[in-house]
Design a protein around this motif. Sequence first.
Motif, PDB file in Angstrom:
ATOM      1  N   ALA A 164     -45.808 -49.104  31.807  1.00 17.20           N
ATOM      2  CA  ALA A 164     -45.392 -48.836  33.183  1.00 17.20           C
ATOM      3  C   ALA A 164     -44.383 -47.693  33.240  1.00 17.20           C
ATOM      4  N   ILE A 165     -43.422 -47.700  32.310  1.00 13.05           N
ATOM      5  CA  ILE A 165     -42.410 -46.645  32.286  1.00 13.05           C
ATOM      6  C   ILE A 165     -43.028 -45.314  31.868  1.00 13.05           C
ATOM      7  N   THR A 166     -43.898 -45.359  30.858  1.00 14.77           N
ATOM      8  CA  THR A 166     -44.562 -44.126  30.424  1.00 14.77           C
ATOM      9  C   THR A 166     -45.350 -43.506  31.570  1.00 14.77           C
ATOM     10  N   GLY A 167     -46.085 -44.327  32.298  1.00 15.44           N
ATOM     11  CA  GLY A 167     -46.883 -43.815  33.404  1.00 15.44           C
ATOM     12  C   GLY A 167     -46.039 -43.283  34.546  1.00 15.44           C
ATOM     13  N   ALA A 168     -44.917 -43.954  34.808  1.00 15.54           N
ATOM     14  CA  ALA A 168     -44.071 -43.548  35.934  1.00 15.54           C
ATOM     15  C   ALA A 168     -43.222 -42.323  35.639  1.00 15.54           C
ATOM     16  N   THR A 169     -43.137 -41.927  34.358  1.00 10.87           N
ATOM     17  CA  THR A 169     -42.299 -40.779  33.989  1.00 10.87           C
ATOM     18  C   THR A 169     -43.129 -39.638  33.426  1.00 10.87           C
ATOM     19  N   GLY A 170     -44.346 -39.482  33.933  1.00  8.08           N
ATOM     20  CA  GLY A 170     -45.159 -38.327  33.578  1.00  8.08           C
ATOM     21  C   GLY A 170     -46.094 -38.522  32.421  1.00  8.08           C
ATOM     22  N   GLY A 171     -46.168 -39.736  31.853  1.00  7.47           N
ATOM     23  CA  GLY A 171     -47.133 -40.007  30.803  1.00  7.47           C
ATOM     24  C   GLY A 171     -46.671 -39.699  29.401  1.00  7.47           C
ATOM     25  N   ASP A 172     -45.399 -39.330  29.222  1.00 11.01           N
ATOM     26  CA  ASP A 172     -44.897 -39.003  27.892  1.00 11.01           C
ATOM     27  C   ASP A 172     -44.187 -40.218  27.300  1.00 11.01           C
ATOM     28  N   PRO A 173     -44.720 -40.820  26.227  1.00 10.82           N
ATOM     29  CA  PRO A 173     -44.086 -42.007  25.644  1.00 10.82           C
ATOM     30  C   PRO A 173     -42.738 -41.719  25.001  1.00 10.82           C
ATOM     31  N   GLN A 174     -42.387 -40.439  24.860  1.00 15.56           N
ATOM     32  CA  GLN A 174     -41.078 -40.077  24.322  1.00 15.56           C
ATOM     33  C   GLN A 174     -40.175 -39.482  25.394  1.00 15.56           C
ATOM     34  N   GLY A 175     -40.421 -39.856  26.642  1.00 15.58           N
ATOM     35  CA  GLY A 175     -39.582 -39.377  27.734  1.00 15.58           C
ATOM     36  C   GLY A 175     -38.182 -39.965  27.690  1.00 15.58           C
ATOM     37  N   ALA A 176     -37.414 -39.668  28.716  1.00 14.14           N
ATOM     38  CA  ALA A 176     -35.997 -40.055  28.742  1.00 14.14           C
ATOM     39  C   ALA A 176     -35.792 -41.563  28.691  1.00 14.14           C
ATOM     40  N   LEU A 177     -36.758 -42.330  29.141  1.00 15.40           N
ATOM     41  CA  LEU A 177     -36.610 -43.784  29.187  1.00 15.40           C
ATOM     42  C   LEU A 177     -37.347 -44.487  28.044  1.00 15.40           C
ATOM     43  N   SER A 178     -37.772 -43.725  27.046  1.00 18.21           N
ATOM     44  CA  SER A 178     -38.511 -44.285  25.920  1.00 18.21           C
ATOM     45  C   SER A 178     -37.646 -45.268  25.132  1.00 18.21           C
ATOM     46  N   GLY A 179     -38.277 -46.318  24.614  1.00 18.49           N
ATOM     47  CA  GLY A 179     -37.581 -47.265  23.755  1.00 18.49           C
ATOM     48  C   GLY A 179     -37.623 -46.903  22.289  1.00 18.49           C
ATOM     49  N   ILE A 180     -38.306 -45.810  21.929  1.00 17.47           N
ATOM     50  CA  ILE A 180     -38.450 -45.442  20.517  1.00 17.47           C
ATOM     51  C   ILE A 180     -37.103 -45.117  19.872  1.00 17.47           C
ATOM     52  N   PRO A 181     -36.226 -44.287  20.491  1.00 13.78           N
ATOM     53  CA  PRO A 181     -34.923 -44.018  19.859  1.00 13.78           C
ATOM     54  C   PRO A 181     -34.091 -45.280  19.644  1.00 13.78           C
ATOM     55  N   PHE A 182     -34.136 -46.223  20.591  1.00 10.61           N
ATOM     56  CA  PHE A 182     -33.413 -47.491  20.459  1.00 10.61           C
ATOM     57  C   PHE A 182     -33.902 -48.238  19.220  1.00 10.61           C
ATOM     58  N   TRP A 183     -35.228 -48.285  19.052  1.00 12.53           N
ATOM     59  CA  TRP A 183     -35.804 -48.957  17.886  1.00 12.53           C
ATOM     60  C   TRP A 183     -35.382 -48.266  16.595  1.00 12.53           C
ATOM     61  N   ILE A 184     -35.475 -46.931  16.553  1.00 13.69           N
ATOM     62  CA  ILE A 184     -35.124 -46.188  15.339  1.00 13.69           C
ATOM     63  C   ILE A 184     -33.664 -46.409  14.975  1.00 13.69           C
TER      64      ILE A 184
END
Length: 508
Positions: free
Chosen positions: A322-342
């Motif tokens: 939902a967040i990826t779709g709402a922020t332009g389709g980029d899974p590494q956008g500003a609201l991505s959870g990937i940096p939190f996980w790393i």
Amino acid sequence: MAGRTMIGLTSRLSTILATALCMLVMSLLAGPASAQLPVGPPDRQLAGQLVNADSATYQVHAFDVPPDVHRLVVAIAHDGNPAASLIELGLADPYGFRGASSKKTSFTISELDATPGYLAGRLPVGDWKVTFSIGQLPEDKPTNWTLKVWFLSVGEILPANVKSRGRGWYRGDMHMHSGHSDGFCASQSGAKVPCPLYNAIASAGARELDFVMLTEHNTVSQAQVIRELQPAFDRVLLIPAQEVTTFYGHINVWGVDKPIDYRIVPGGRSFNDLADEVHRLGGLVSINHPKAPTGAMCLGCGWSMQDVDYSKVDAVEAVNGAITGATGGDPQGALSGIPFWIQHQKNANQIVAVGGSDTHDGTAEIGSASTIGRPTTVVFAEGLDQAAIIKGLKSGRVFVDIAYDPAAALDLQVSSGARNALMGGSLEAGKTAVARVDVKAPPGSRLELMDGDTLLATRTLTDEDASGSHHEFQLKLSVGLHVVRAQVRGTDNRLRLLSNSILAKRVQ
């Protein structure tokens, strides 16, 4: 001669038609296949014999239910004609009627769900009674019957009749909503209405998902629907789950069919208390969309939980559809959870990265911003059952298919000397190590080997990689902890696949 031949043909045709009609009638009379039963021996077993004189009568058979029973399972077997209605079952608890059915040879009841025809609710201690409605019995021989009863405790799983491929990779959606919480879709006339859970499950089946975590906000009211729909969806495992919504973050609880208290307050119930409870029940906890904004439009969406013991966190939703779709389709956008996980991997917390669609419309098409299966979490498990999927998730041999590519694959292992670790594991490494990546992705995609958020190596995939290929990378490791992981980017430079990590620690 011609007349006799015609008569013979007519006779044979009549026999064939009669046989076919008989088979049709038998198939119509035959009841549904029995529900999956517990693996162990029954807690109560009754047996007896019926004769022709018992036809068109009722018999009542009692059994006692002890304290602390979470689920009741009852099964009848007899040596009479399996296609005939010889024994129909009714049930009463110490206070009254709990259901009846026709052509069912087994049923289950818990506080939250029951086989259709029976009533869910508390299982009071005392004498319960099964009523036999006895049909027309044969005159030439008695009918022997056996009634088995199982008592399951909280955390014990009743197996589902779902087809398993055995040991291998299984695709699932970890996060979705229906009308049981805040999921909406269009009615027949186009009005916005609470979306039936069936729609999401049907979409999961159409997209060939193997399992779905049915996460509703702070409720398990979906349990009854799961009980009704699972037999019809025998290729999609429906796993009970819930999204615990707090003021300080959202937490997915997977594999627990008991309501989890969501009221986390300073000085009172904590996240750690919640995690301990879920683990006692055999489930897992995941931090959802940790970088989502919290505000009037989303109660506690962002992660601000205090005093968290991150060793109790099983997973992080690195990619939220939902967040990826709402922020332009980029899974590494500003609201991505990937940096939190790393970041938590760098802190030596081996937390599993997952993806979930977080869909709120079970009818949404695959190209929509948030729809079942995008992203998909792919788990290596011993089979397609709840215990195996939960164990596979816990192991971390998991990758996230962000682009919804059912043919995609990504696996990782790291070895150093005689030591070896699979994706989701850890090892003590020397100065050098070898990372081995198995990948299947479209030609032109780019495989990247990472140490945390640092790019170590990259390779462009060719036509050969579309059907699966193996890549090796030589690593030189400095002293300290290394978060070795792999990812695949598409020709548009956006992530398509995300592996879980291997924590490689060089001591000296």
